[in-house]
Design a protein around this motif. Structure first.
Motif, PDB file in Angstrom:
ATOM      1  N   LEU A   1       5.530  -1.336   1.312  1.00 13.47           N
ATOM      2  CA  LEU A   1       6.582  -2.121   1.039  1.00 13.47           C
ATOM      3  C   LEU A   1       6.876  -2.184  -0.527  1.00 13.47           C
ATOM      4  O   LEU A   1       7.928  -2.404  -0.763  1.00 13.47           O
ATOM      5  CB  LEU A   1       6.098  -3.589   1.532  1.00 13.47           C
ATOM      6  CG  LEU A   1       5.957  -3.566   3.099  1.00 13.47           C
ATOM      7  CD1 LEU A   1       5.518  -4.909   3.442  1.00 13.47           C
ATOM      8  CD2 LEU A   1       6.898  -3.024   3.768  1.00 13.47           C
ATOM      9  N   SER A   2       5.846  -2.149  -1.378  1.00  8.61           N
ATOM     10  CA  SER A   2       6.092  -2.282  -2.751  1.00  8.61           C
ATOM     11  C   SER A   2       4.787  -1.564  -3.395  1.00  8.61           C
ATOM     12  O   SER A   2       3.714  -1.475  -2.565  1.00  8.61           O
ATOM     13  CB  SER A   2       6.354  -3.720  -2.954  1.00  8.61           C
ATOM     14  OG  SER A   2       6.080  -4.063  -4.349  1.00  8.61           O
ATOM     15  N   PRO A   3       4.964  -1.062  -4.667  1.00  9.33           N
ATOM     16  CA  PRO A   3       3.680  -0.602  -5.458  1.00  9.33           C
ATOM     17  C   PRO A   3       2.740  -1.696  -5.731  1.00  9.33           C
ATOM     18  O   PRO A   3       1.593  -1.599  -6.088  1.00  9.33           O
ATOM     19  CB  PRO A   3       4.530  -0.109  -6.791  1.00  9.33           C
ATOM     20  CG  PRO A   3       5.939   0.126  -6.600  1.00  9.33           C
ATOM     21  CD  PRO A   3       6.363  -0.786  -5.562  1.00  9.33           C
ATOM     22  N   LYS A   4       3.408  -3.038  -5.675  1.00  9.68           N
ATOM     23  CA  LYS A   4       2.346  -4.031  -5.893  1.00  9.68           C
ATOM     24  C   LYS A   4       1.515  -4.254  -4.529  1.00  9.68           C
ATOM     25  O   LYS A   4       0.478  -5.202  -4.712  1.00  9.68           O
ATOM     26  CB  LYS A   4       3.197  -5.388  -6.060  1.00  9.68           C
ATOM     27  CG  LYS A   4       3.864  -5.333  -7.536  1.00  9.68           C
ATOM     28  CD  LYS A   4       4.216  -6.628  -7.816  1.00  9.68           C
ATOM     29  CE  LYS A   4       5.203  -6.521  -9.214  1.00  9.68           C
ATOM     30  NZ  LYS A   4       5.713  -7.920  -9.805  1.00  9.68           N
ATOM     31  N   TRP A   5       2.008  -3.942  -3.367  1.00  8.82           N
ATOM     32  CA  TRP A   5       1.265  -4.316  -2.266  1.00  8.82           C
ATOM     33  C   TRP A   5       0.639  -3.166  -1.593  1.00  8.82           C
ATOM     34  O   TRP A   5       0.970  -2.110  -1.714  1.00  8.82           O
ATOM     35  CB  TRP A   5       2.251  -4.893  -1.153  1.00  8.82           C
ATOM     36  CG  TRP A   5       2.705  -6.329  -1.586  1.00  8.82           C
ATOM     37  CD1 TRP A   5       3.776  -6.456  -2.190  1.00  8.82           C
ATOM     38  CD2 TRP A   5       1.987  -7.298  -1.284  1.00  8.82           C
ATOM     39  NE1 TRP A   5       4.167  -7.828  -2.464  1.00  8.82           N
ATOM     40  CE2 TRP A   5       2.960  -8.619  -1.791  1.00  8.82           C
ATOM     41  CE3 TRP A   5       0.892  -7.810  -0.550  1.00  8.82           C
ATOM     42  CZ2 TRP A   5       2.402  -9.773  -1.784  1.00  8.82           C
ATOM     43  CZ3 TRP A   5       0.591  -9.079  -0.489  1.00  8.82           C
ATOM     44  CH2 TRP A   5       1.550 -10.224  -1.260  1.00  8.82           C
ATOM     45  N   GLU A   6      -0.409  -3.129  -0.799  1.00 12.96           N
ATOM     46  CA  GLU A   6      -1.352  -2.450  -0.078  1.00 12.96           C
ATOM     47  C   GLU A   6      -1.651  -2.984   1.478  1.00 12.96           C
ATOM     48  O   GLU A   6      -2.085  -4.162   1.464  1.00 12.96           O
ATOM     49  CB  GLU A   6      -2.633  -1.967  -0.607  1.00 12.96           C
ATOM     50  CG  GLU A   6      -3.316  -0.969   0.046  1.00 12.96           C
ATOM     51  CD  GLU A   6      -4.750  -0.655  -0.368  1.00 12.96           C
ATOM     52  OE1 GLU A   6      -5.443   0.363  -0.042  1.00 12.96           O
ATOM     53  OE2 GLU A   6      -5.138  -1.568  -1.362  1.00 12.96           O
ATOM     54  N   ILE A   7      -1.105  -2.141   2.271  1.00 16.28           N
ATOM     55  CA  ILE A   7      -1.098  -2.866   3.744  1.00 16.28           C
ATOM     56  C   ILE A   7      -1.611  -1.680   4.587  1.00 16.28           C
ATOM     57  O   ILE A   7      -1.121  -0.689   4.534  1.00 16.28           O
ATOM     58  CB  ILE A   7       0.255  -3.319   4.387  1.00 16.28           C
ATOM     59  CG1 ILE A   7       0.555  -4.476   3.437  1.00 16.28           C
ATOM     60  CG2 ILE A   7      -0.101  -3.750   5.655  1.00 16.28           C
ATOM     61  CD1 ILE A   7       1.829  -5.041   4.026  1.00 16.28           C
ATOM     62  N   ASN A   8      -2.775  -1.888   5.187  1.00 13.73           N
ATOM     63  CA  ASN A   8      -3.586  -0.684   5.896  1.00 13.73           C
ATOM     64  C   ASN A   8      -4.186  -1.229   7.349  1.00 13.73           C
ATOM     65  O   ASN A   8      -4.651  -2.405   7.333  1.00 13.73           O
ATOM     66  CB  ASN A   8      -4.529   0.207   5.264  1.00 13.73           C
ATOM     67  CG  ASN A   8      -5.359   0.899   6.137  1.00 13.73           C
ATOM     68  OD1 ASN A   8      -6.154   0.560   6.711  1.00 13.73           O
ATOM     69  ND2 ASN A   8      -5.073   2.204   6.225  1.00 13.73           N
ATOM     70  N   ILE A   9      -3.552  -0.875   8.381  1.00 11.41           N
ATOM     71  CA  ILE A   9      -4.092  -1.279   9.674  1.00 11.41           C
ATOM     72  C   ILE A   9      -4.468  -0.343  10.518  1.00 11.41           C
ATOM     73  O   ILE A   9      -3.952   0.919  10.435  1.00 11.41           O
ATOM     74  CB  ILE A   9      -3.095  -2.214  10.539  1.00 11.41           C
ATOM     75  CG1 ILE A   9      -1.839  -1.224  10.877  1.00 11.41           C
ATOM     76  CG2 ILE A   9      -2.805  -3.565   9.747  1.00 11.41           C
ATOM     77  CD1 ILE A   9      -0.834  -2.058  11.526  1.00 11.41           C
ATOM     78  N   GLY A  10      -5.605  -0.362  11.444  1.00 13.34           N
ATOM     79  CA  GLY A  10      -6.367   0.578  12.227  1.00 13.34           C
ATOM     80  C   GLY A  10      -7.025   0.416  13.256  1.00 13.34           C
ATOM     81  O   GLY A  10      -7.476  -0.921  13.278  1.00 13.34           O
ATOM     82  N   ILE A  11      -7.067   1.095  14.206  1.00 15.49           N
ATOM     83  CA  ILE A  11      -7.974   0.822  15.302  1.00 15.49           C
ATOM     84  C   ILE A  11      -8.948   2.339  15.633  1.00 15.49           C
ATOM     85  O   ILE A  11      -8.442   3.266  15.443  1.00 15.49           O
ATOM     86  CB  ILE A  11      -7.434   0.877  16.711  1.00 15.49           C
ATOM     87  CG1 ILE A  11      -8.455   0.392  17.993  1.00 15.49           C
ATOM     88  CG2 ILE A  11      -6.536   1.575  17.171  1.00 15.49           C
ATOM     89  CD1 ILE A  11      -7.668  -0.181  19.157  1.00 15.49           C
ATOM     90  N   GLY A  12     -10.251   2.028  15.777  1.00 10.13           N
ATOM     91  CA  GLY A  12     -11.133   3.028  15.437  1.00 10.13           C
ATOM     92  C   GLY A  12     -12.160   3.008  16.739  1.00 10.13           C
ATOM     93  O   GLY A  12     -12.515   2.062  17.388  1.00 10.13           O
ATOM     94  N   ILE A  13     -12.656   4.373  16.917  1.00  8.59           N
ATOM     95  CA  ILE A  13     -13.479   4.603  18.241  1.00  8.59           C
ATOM     96  C   ILE A  13     -14.723   5.306  17.590  1.00  8.59           C
ATOM     97  O   ILE A  13     -14.773   6.025  16.627  1.00  8.59           O
ATOM     98  CB  ILE A  13     -12.752   5.643  19.480  1.00  8.59           C
ATOM     99  CG1 ILE A  13     -12.441   6.769  18.731  1.00  8.59           C
ATOM    100  CG2 ILE A  13     -11.666   4.471  19.987  1.00  8.59           C
ATOM    101  CD1 ILE A  13     -11.994   7.670  19.853  1.00  8.59           C
ATOM    102  N   GLY A  14     -15.876   4.992  18.194  1.00 11.01           N
ATOM    103  CA  GLY A  14     -17.171   5.679  17.806  1.00 11.01           C
ATOM    104  C   GLY A  14     -17.646   6.249  19.056  1.00 11.01           C
ATOM    105  O   GLY A  14     -18.319   5.462  19.866  1.00 11.01           O
ATOM    106  N   PRO A  15     -17.811   7.428  19.045  1.00  7.97           N
ATOM    107  CA  PRO A  15     -18.131   8.163  20.420  1.00  7.97           C
ATOM    108  C   PRO A  15     -19.645   8.433  20.641  1.00  7.97           C
ATOM    109  O   PRO A  15     -20.022   8.740  21.560  1.00  7.97           O
ATOM    110  CB  PRO A  15     -17.419   9.694  20.471  1.00  7.97           C
ATOM    111  CG  PRO A  15     -17.431   9.826  18.862  1.00  7.97           C
ATOM    112  CD  PRO A  15     -17.406   8.546  18.295  1.00  7.97           C
ATOM    113  N   THR A  16     -20.323   8.317  19.387  1.00  4.10           N
ATOM    114  CA  THR A  16     -21.753   8.417  19.541  1.00  4.10           C
ATOM    115  C   THR A  16     -22.414   7.244  20.135  1.00  4.10           C
ATOM    116  O   THR A  16     -22.053   6.052  19.737  1.00  4.10           O
ATOM    117  CB  THR A  16     -22.440   9.357  18.522  1.00  4.10           C
ATOM    118  OG1 THR A  16     -22.285   8.247  17.413  1.00  4.10           O
ATOM    119  CG2 THR A  16     -21.657  10.543  17.882  1.00  4.10           C
ATOM    120  N   SER A  17     -23.676   7.423  20.412  1.00  8.24           N
ATOM    121  CA  SER A  17     -24.767   5.988  20.767  1.00  8.24           C
ATOM    122  C   SER A  17     -25.002   5.481  19.491  1.00  8.24           C
ATOM    123  O   SER A  17     -25.102   4.089  19.818  1.00  8.24           O
ATOM    124  CB  SER A  17     -25.944   6.500  21.347  1.00  8.24           C
ATOM    125  OG  SER A  17     -26.788   7.340  20.661  1.00  8.24           O
TER     126      SER A  17
END
Length: 259
Positions: free
Chosen positions: A219-235
């Motif tokens: 949105l702007s060099p002043k802002w940082e926005i990161n969203i995510g969803i993660g999976i872990g396949p190992t036990s």
């Protein structure tokens, strides 16, 4: 001790997951006389459900981490983390603190890739990790090619105090591939792993492996926005996590380095 309990006990010692600051670093450092304030939030939808050797389960834990990063000069910065956790039955808890100085190759070197190196030392309470004092050395390499962004963090980790103190250095790489679909929206994948100790890697079944689908909003060099969803396949990995990063740069110099 039953065999199943023993195996869980060993897993807890060797695989105490952090998941407080889930991020693949870029090579740039914060500009001098600028302060970057970030809030890292993540929630484990499906994780470890048992308390093992006094370490709380990760299932349904919410982590909020405040990261403060101050630019020192054109090629260095120092960061400080405050880790917290919230979970039914335990309330809001302080987990620990880390400090992270970082240097990078100056632009005057005209390297074909971005290169920096961070080192991170910190404490976490034993109810969240049996290894209470840890040290990380993280080389960082990144490159922008047109709309593509690539980053690789081959991190080395060592326990300074705790059950893993005599195990040597562990290898915990991270990597990111992103693509700018528009000037505002970038999306891609982030990968995180803990392979175990160098010279004695875990079997694939016992390694931590996480893959996140992520979106970055520019949105702007002043802002940082990161969203995510993660999976872990190992036990050894929490199986489903959602995460977000909200960051804001503040300039306290006479002339803003960030427009």
């Amino acid at each position: 001790m039953p065999l199943f309990t023993y195996l869980l006990f060993c897993s807890a010692i060797t695989h105490a997951q952090g998941n407080y600051e889930i991020q693949v670093y870029g090579a740039d450092t914060v500009a001098p006389k600028n302060l970057m304030v970030e809030l890292h939030s993540n929630y484990t939808i499906s994780g470890q459900t048992q308390t093992i050797d006094g370490v709380y389960p990760t299932n349904h834990q919410e982590h909020e981490t405040v990261e403060l990063t101050e630019g020192i000069n054109n090629w260095s910065e120092v960061g400080f983390y405050i880790f917290t956790s919230e979970q039914d039955g335990h309330g809001v808890q302080w987990v620990g603190d880390h400090i992270r100085p970082r240097v990078r190759a100056p632009d005057s070197w005209h390297l074909p890739v971005g290169i920096s190196l961070s080192t991170e030392v910190g404490y976490q309470r034993p109810v969240y990790s049996p290894d209470t004092w840890t040290w990380e050395i993280r080389p960082i390499i990144d490159k922008t090619i047109g709309r593509w962004y690539l980053a690789f963090n081959p991190a080395l980790e060592r326990t300074l105090h705790g059950p893993g103190a005599n195990q040597g250095w562990g290898f915990s790489p991270g990597a990111k591939v992103g693509y700018d679909f528009t000037r505002v929206v970038s999306a891609g994948f982030e990968y995180y792993a803990d392979y175990g100790w160098i010279g004695s890697f875990y079997s694939l079944h016992n390694q931590e492996q996480q893959l996140f689908a992520v979106t970055d909003l520019n949105l702007s060099p002043k802002w940082e926005i990161n969203i995510g969803i993660g999976i872990g396949p190992t036990s050894a990995t929490d199986h489903l996590i959602v995460k977000g990063i909200l960051g804001r740069r503040f300039d306290w110099g006479r002339k803003s380095a960030v427009e």
